[in-house]
Each structure stands twice: as structure tokens, then as C-alpha cells.
Write a protein that holds these residues in place. Structure first.
Motif, PDB file in Angstrom:
ATOM      1  N   VAL A   4      52.245  56.354  37.956  1.00 62.85           N
ATOM      2  CA  VAL A   4      51.263  55.397  38.456  1.00 62.85           C
ATOM      3  C   VAL A   4      49.887  56.057  38.339  1.00 62.85           C
ATOM      4  O   VAL A   4      49.720  57.231  38.676  1.00 62.85           O
ATOM      5  CB  VAL A   4      51.566  54.931  39.898  1.00 62.85           C
ATOM      6  CG1 VAL A   4      51.498  56.079  40.888  1.00 62.85           C
ATOM      7  CG2 VAL A   4      50.629  53.801  40.313  1.00 62.85           C
ATOM      8  N   ILE A   5      48.959  55.282  37.829  1.00 67.10           N
ATOM      9  CA  ILE A   5      47.603  55.773  37.606  1.00 67.10           C
ATOM     10  C   ILE A   5      46.647  54.923  38.418  1.00 67.10           C
ATOM     11  O   ILE A   5      46.665  53.700  38.331  1.00 67.10           O
ATOM     12  CB  ILE A   5      47.222  55.679  36.110  1.00 67.10           C
ATOM     13  CG1 ILE A   5      48.189  56.506  35.265  1.00 67.10           C
ATOM     14  CG2 ILE A   5      45.768  56.095  35.891  1.00 67.10           C
ATOM     15  CD1 ILE A   5      48.079  56.237  33.784  1.00 67.10           C
ATOM     16  N   HIS A   6      45.837  55.591  39.227  1.00 68.29           N
ATOM     17  CA  HIS A   6      44.709  54.951  39.901  1.00 68.29           C
ATOM     18  C   HIS A   6      43.464  55.607  39.310  1.00 68.29           C
ATOM     19  O   HIS A   6      43.297  56.822  39.431  1.00 68.29           O
ATOM     20  CB  HIS A   6      44.757  55.167  41.420  1.00 68.29           C
ATOM     21  CG  HIS A   6      45.819  54.372  42.079  1.00 68.29           C
ATOM     22  ND1 HIS A   6      47.056  54.897  42.356  1.00 68.29           N
ATOM     23  CD2 HIS A   6      45.830  53.094  42.490  1.00 68.29           C
ATOM     24  CE1 HIS A   6      47.796  53.961  42.935  1.00 68.29           C
ATOM     25  NE2 HIS A   6      47.077  52.861  43.024  1.00 68.29           N
ATOM     26  N   ALA A   7      42.646  54.819  38.653  1.00 70.43           N
ATOM     27  CA  ALA A   7      41.447  55.344  38.005  1.00 70.43           C
ATOM     28  C   ALA A   7      40.241  54.592  38.553  1.00 70.43           C
ATOM     29  O   ALA A   7      40.208  53.366  38.541  1.00 70.43           O
ATOM     30  CB  ALA A   7      41.541  55.172  36.492  1.00 70.43           C
ATOM     31  N   PHE A  39      53.878  50.566  28.483  1.00 70.03           N
ATOM     32  CA  PHE A  39      53.102  49.851  29.507  1.00 70.03           C
ATOM     33  C   PHE A  39      54.060  49.040  30.367  1.00 70.03           C
ATOM     34  O   PHE A  39      54.837  48.240  29.864  1.00 70.03           O
ATOM     35  CB  PHE A  39      52.086  48.922  28.841  1.00 70.03           C
ATOM     36  CG  PHE A  39      51.267  48.108  29.795  1.00 70.03           C
ATOM     37  CD1 PHE A  39      50.096  48.606  30.327  1.00 70.03           C
ATOM     38  CD2 PHE A  39      51.656  46.829  30.170  1.00 70.03           C
ATOM     39  CE1 PHE A  39      49.325  47.850  31.210  1.00 70.03           C
ATOM     40  CE2 PHE A  39      50.905  46.064  31.038  1.00 70.03           C
ATOM     41  CZ  PHE A  39      49.740  46.587  31.565  1.00 70.03           C
ATOM     42  N   VAL A  40      54.003  49.254  31.681  1.00 68.89           N
ATOM     43  CA  VAL A  40      54.860  48.523  32.610  1.00 68.89           C
ATOM     44  C   VAL A  40      54.062  47.454  33.343  1.00 68.89           C
ATOM     45  O   VAL A  40      54.453  46.294  33.387  1.00 68.89           O
ATOM     46  CB  VAL A  40      55.534  49.483  33.617  1.00 68.89           C
ATOM     47  CG1 VAL A  40      56.382  48.730  34.618  1.00 68.89           C
ATOM     48  CG2 VAL A  40      56.362  50.539  32.878  1.00 68.89           C
ATOM     49  N   ILE A  53      36.224  47.858  40.223  1.00 69.58           N
ATOM     50  CA  ILE A  53      35.812  49.213  40.582  1.00 69.58           C
ATOM     51  C   ILE A  53      36.743  50.272  39.999  1.00 69.58           C
ATOM     52  O   ILE A  53      36.545  51.464  40.223  1.00 69.58           O
ATOM     53  CB  ILE A  53      35.730  49.393  42.110  1.00 69.58           C
ATOM     54  CG1 ILE A  53      37.077  49.088  42.763  1.00 69.58           C
ATOM     55  CG2 ILE A  53      34.610  48.535  42.693  1.00 69.58           C
ATOM     56  CD1 ILE A  53      37.185  49.530  44.215  1.00 69.58           C
ATOM     57  N   GLY A  54      37.742  49.841  39.274  1.00 69.16           N
ATOM     58  CA  GLY A  54      38.689  50.791  38.704  1.00 69.16           C
ATOM     59  C   GLY A  54      39.893  50.071  38.137  1.00 69.16           C
ATOM     60  O   GLY A  54      39.869  48.856  37.931  1.00 69.16           O
ATOM     61  N   SER A  55      40.943  50.835  37.913  1.00 70.69           N
ATOM     62  CA  SER A  55      42.155  50.302  37.305  1.00 70.69           C
ATOM     63  C   SER A  55      43.384  50.929  37.932  1.00 70.69           C
ATOM     64  O   SER A  55      43.337  52.052  38.438  1.00 70.69           O
ATOM     65  CB  SER A  55      42.178  50.615  35.806  1.00 70.69           C
ATOM     66  OG  SER A  55      41.012  50.158  35.166  1.00 70.69           O
ATOM     67  N   MET A  56      44.496  50.196  37.850  1.00 68.31           N
ATOM     68  CA  MET A  56      45.798  50.703  38.245  1.00 68.31           C
ATOM     69  C   MET A  56      46.756  50.382  37.120  1.00 68.31           C
ATOM     70  O   MET A  56      46.737  49.286  36.569  1.00 68.31           O
ATOM     71  CB  MET A  56      46.271  50.035  39.540  1.00 68.31           C
ATOM     72  CG  MET A  56      47.559  50.609  40.129  1.00 68.31           C
ATOM     73  SD  MET A  56      49.134  50.207  39.346  1.00 68.31           S
ATOM     74  CE  MET A  56      49.166  48.440  39.397  1.00 68.31           C
ATOM     75  N   MET A  57      47.557  51.368  36.741  1.00 66.08           N
ATOM     76  CA  MET A  57      48.563  51.155  35.710  1.00 66.08           C
ATOM     77  C   MET A  57      49.843  51.878  36.092  1.00 66.08           C
ATOM     78  O   MET A  57      49.798  52.953  36.694  1.00 66.08           O
ATOM     79  CB  MET A  57      48.098  51.703  34.354  1.00 66.08           C
ATOM     80  CG  MET A  57      46.910  50.993  33.759  1.00 66.08           C
ATOM     81  SD  MET A  57      46.389  51.721  32.179  1.00 66.08           S
ATOM     82  CE  MET A  57      47.628  51.058  31.085  1.00 66.08           C
ATOM     83  N   VAL A  58      50.956  51.276  35.740  1.00 66.65           N
ATOM     84  CA  VAL A  58      52.236  51.963  35.748  1.00 66.65           C
ATOM     85  C   VAL A  58      52.640  52.077  34.293  1.00 66.65           C
ATOM     86  O   VAL A  58      52.694  51.065  33.578  1.00 66.65           O
ATOM     87  CB  VAL A  58      53.301  51.210  36.566  1.00 66.65           C
ATOM     88  CG1 VAL A  58      54.649  51.924  36.480  1.00 66.65           C
ATOM     89  CG2 VAL A  58      52.873  51.055  38.020  1.00 66.65           C
ATOM     90  N   PRO A  89      53.788  60.941  39.389  1.00 74.05           N
ATOM     91  CA  PRO A  89      55.094  60.416  38.999  1.00 74.05           C
ATOM     92  C   PRO A  89      55.469  59.291  39.958  1.00 74.05           C
ATOM     93  O   PRO A  89      55.081  59.298  41.132  1.00 74.05           O
ATOM     94  CB  PRO A  89      56.041  61.604  39.165  1.00 74.05           C
ATOM     95  CG  PRO A  89      55.142  62.805  39.099  1.00 74.05           C
ATOM     96  CD  PRO A  89      53.833  62.363  39.708  1.00 74.05           C
ATOM     97  N   PHE A  90      56.227  58.330  39.440  1.00 73.49           N
ATOM     98  CA  PHE A  90      56.518  57.117  40.206  1.00 73.49           C
ATOM     99  C   PHE A  90      58.004  56.796  40.057  1.00 73.49           C
ATOM    100  O   PHE A  90      58.561  56.890  38.974  1.00 73.49           O
ATOM    101  CB  PHE A  90      55.666  55.973  39.641  1.00 73.49           C
ATOM    102  CG  PHE A  90      55.877  54.642  40.291  1.00 73.49           C
ATOM    103  CD1 PHE A  90      55.351  54.354  41.541  1.00 73.49           C
ATOM    104  CD2 PHE A  90      56.600  53.640  39.637  1.00 73.49           C
ATOM    105  CE1 PHE A  90      55.536  53.121  42.128  1.00 73.49           C
ATOM    106  CE2 PHE A  90      56.786  52.399  40.216  1.00 73.49           C
ATOM    107  CZ  PHE A  90      56.256  52.142  41.471  1.00 73.49           C
TER     108      PHE A  90
END
Length: 95
Positions: A4-7, A39-40, A53-58, A89-90
Motif C-alpha cells: 500500500v502506497i500513500h503519497a 495495479f490492484v 493532496i496525494g494518492s493511494m495505491m495498492v 507491505p499489505f
């Protein structure tokens, strides 16, 4: 391995302009990740007023090497959109 990405975006006056300028390229990259199964899920993080204000990706990569190779070449990184990136990690809950 899922990650999981919080950018979070830069907050200077030109930050939104930079985001919008490279957004089509970022989406093209996400479509490519989707076609390869990496990409999930993803989308924009918003403030209370609905401003991006940013992005979230799994994402799903075999290892951190593949993850880092993709991340270092993402247009939001190379275009100086994301200032702070948190990757963890997720594990998806099996319910």
C-alpha cells in the motif's frame, strides 16, 4: 507481495499544476500496471474541501526491486508531484 502506497503532494503554489501536467502519463502507467496485474486499486487522496493532496495505491509486485523500479519512474515522482511517499507491505483480509 501486496504493497500500500500513500503519497502526499508537494504543497507549493505550482504543485497542482505539476500534478495536472503529468496526470495523463501517470494514468497511462497505471493502465500498464493493470494490464500486467500489478495495479490492484488506487486513487486520489482529498482534503476536506475535495482538493487532491496525494494518492493511494495498492500494487502487487513480486519483490521490492520491481516495486522500486516502477516507483522511481512514475511520472508523479519524476515530475515532482509527490513529496512524501510511504510504502508498506499489505495483507488483504480474507473475510
Amino acid at each position: 507481495m501486496l504493497y500500500v502506497i500513500h503519497a502526499y503532494d508537494f504543497t507549493d503554489e505550482q504543485a497542482l499544476e505539476r500534478r495536472m501536467a503529468v496526470r495523463p502519463n501517470h494514468f497511462d502507467g497505471a493502465k500498464q500496471l493493470k494490464s500486467t496485474g500489478n495495479f490492484v486499486l488506487g486513487g486520489a487522496l482529498l482534503d476536506p474541501d475535495g482538493k487532491m493532496i496525494g494518492s493511494m495505491m495498492v500494487v502487487d509486485f513480486e519483490d521490492e526491486t520491481g516495486l522500486n523500479q516502477w516507483l522511481q519512474n512514475d511520472p508523479y515522482v519524476t515530475g515532482k508531484v509527490w513529496e512524501k511517499i510511504d510504502v508498506k507491505p499489505f495483507r488483504k483480509a480474507d473475510i
